[in-house]
Design a protein around this motif. Structure first.
Motif, PDB file in Angstrom:
ATOM      1  N   GLU A  49       0.942  -1.323  -0.026  1.00 42.39           N
ATOM      2  CA  GLU A  49      -0.229  -0.076  -0.013  1.00 42.39           C
ATOM      3  C   GLU A  49       0.844   1.413   0.101  1.00 42.39           C
ATOM      4  O   GLU A  49       0.429   2.192  -0.532  1.00 42.39           O
ATOM      5  CB  GLU A  49      -0.802   0.120   1.337  1.00 42.39           C
ATOM      6  N   LEU A  50       2.072   1.096   0.552  1.00 40.62           N
ATOM      7  CA  LEU A  50       3.095   2.332   0.590  1.00 40.62           C
ATOM      8  C   LEU A  50       3.482   2.580  -0.560  1.00 40.62           C
ATOM      9  O   LEU A  50       3.668   3.649  -1.188  1.00 40.62           O
ATOM     10  CB  LEU A  50       4.039   2.151   1.912  1.00 40.62           C
ATOM     11  N   ILE A  51       3.897   1.600  -1.300  1.00 40.79           N
ATOM     12  CA  ILE A  51       4.520   1.665  -2.707  1.00 40.79           C
ATOM     13  C   ILE A  51       3.511   2.110  -3.587  1.00 40.79           C
ATOM     14  O   ILE A  51       3.783   3.028  -4.360  1.00 40.79           O
ATOM     15  CB  ILE A  51       5.074   0.306  -3.042  1.00 40.79           C
ATOM     16  N   ASP A  52       2.054   1.662  -3.497  1.00 43.38           N
ATOM     17  CA  ASP A  52       1.164   2.140  -4.278  1.00 43.38           C
ATOM     18  C   ASP A  52       0.789   3.868  -4.321  1.00 43.38           C
ATOM     19  O   ASP A  52       0.678   4.510  -4.903  1.00 43.38           O
ATOM     20  CB  ASP A  52      -0.234   1.450  -4.183  1.00 43.38           C
ATOM     21  N   ALA A  53       0.745   4.256  -2.889  1.00 45.68           N
ATOM     22  CA  ALA A  53       0.487   5.737  -2.464  1.00 45.68           C
ATOM     23  C   ALA A  53       1.967   6.587  -2.838  1.00 45.68           C
ATOM     24  O   ALA A  53       1.640   7.669  -3.448  1.00 45.68           O
ATOM     25  CB  ALA A  53       0.746   5.643  -0.866  1.00 45.68           C
ATOM     26  N   MET A  54       3.013   5.874  -2.825  1.00 45.21           N
ATOM     27  CA  MET A  54       4.458   6.550  -3.251  1.00 45.21           C
ATOM     28  C   MET A  54       4.225   6.841  -4.823  1.00 45.21           C
ATOM     29  O   MET A  54       4.579   8.027  -5.291  1.00 45.21           O
ATOM     30  CB  MET A  54       5.585   5.899  -2.788  1.00 45.21           C
ATOM     31  N   ALA A  55       4.116   5.716  -5.603  1.00 42.40           N
ATOM     32  CA  ALA A  55       3.776   6.004  -7.050  1.00 42.40           C
ATOM     33  C   ALA A  55       2.691   6.833  -7.446  1.00 42.40           C
ATOM     34  O   ALA A  55       2.954   7.674  -8.334  1.00 42.40           O
ATOM     35  CB  ALA A  55       3.446   4.573  -7.602  1.00 42.40           C
ATOM     36  N   ALA A  56       1.502   6.894  -6.757  1.00 41.59           N
ATOM     37  CA  ALA A  56       0.563   7.822  -6.977  1.00 41.59           C
ATOM     38  C   ALA A  56       0.872   9.125  -6.783  1.00 41.59           C
ATOM     39  O   ALA A  56       0.699  10.270  -7.637  1.00 41.59           O
ATOM     40  CB  ALA A  56      -0.823   7.458  -6.430  1.00 41.59           C
ATOM     41  N   ASP A  57       1.387   9.535  -5.407  1.00 36.52           N
ATOM     42  CA  ASP A  57       1.627  10.775  -5.128  1.00 36.52           C
ATOM     43  C   ASP A  57       3.013  11.559  -5.889  1.00 36.52           C
ATOM     44  O   ASP A  57       2.960  12.802  -6.387  1.00 36.52           O
ATOM     45  CB  ASP A  57       2.186  10.961  -3.711  1.00 36.52           C
TER      46      ASP A  57
END
Length: 90
Positions: free
Chosen positions: A5-13
């Motif tokens: 989930e952190l990787i997904d959030a980092m990619a989106a941000d």
């Protein structure tokens, strides 16, 4: 939040691919780990700091039997949150 989930959030941000975000996160964590293994401290102003502390050997008790056991000395990682992180949470 877990690692995925952190990787997904980092990619989106950041507007980058998930693969790039994963590589960046793993590099960040690896750098922290290497620094702590050397016995140095890692500080991110406003976020917090990681350090290594020595925990002395001590005696403890087995909760099932009540028998005294020896607990070996070891190093532990400590994290202290920075002022800005503390304010953001409250």
């Amino acid at each position: 939040m877990n690692k995925t989930e952190l990787i997904d959030a980092m990619a989106a941000d950041a507007g980058i691919t998930k693969a790039a975000a994963k590589k960046a996160l793993e590099s960040f964590l690896g750098s922290i780990e290497k620094t702590l293994k050397k016995g140095d401290k890692v500080s991110l102003v406003g976020f917090g700091s990681w350090s290594v502390s020595k925990r002395a050997a001590r005696e403890g008790r087995n909760p099932q039997t009540g028998k005294t056991i020896k607990i070996a000395a070891k190093k532990v990682v400590k994290f202290k949150a920075g002022a800005e992180l503390g304010k953001a949470v409250n």
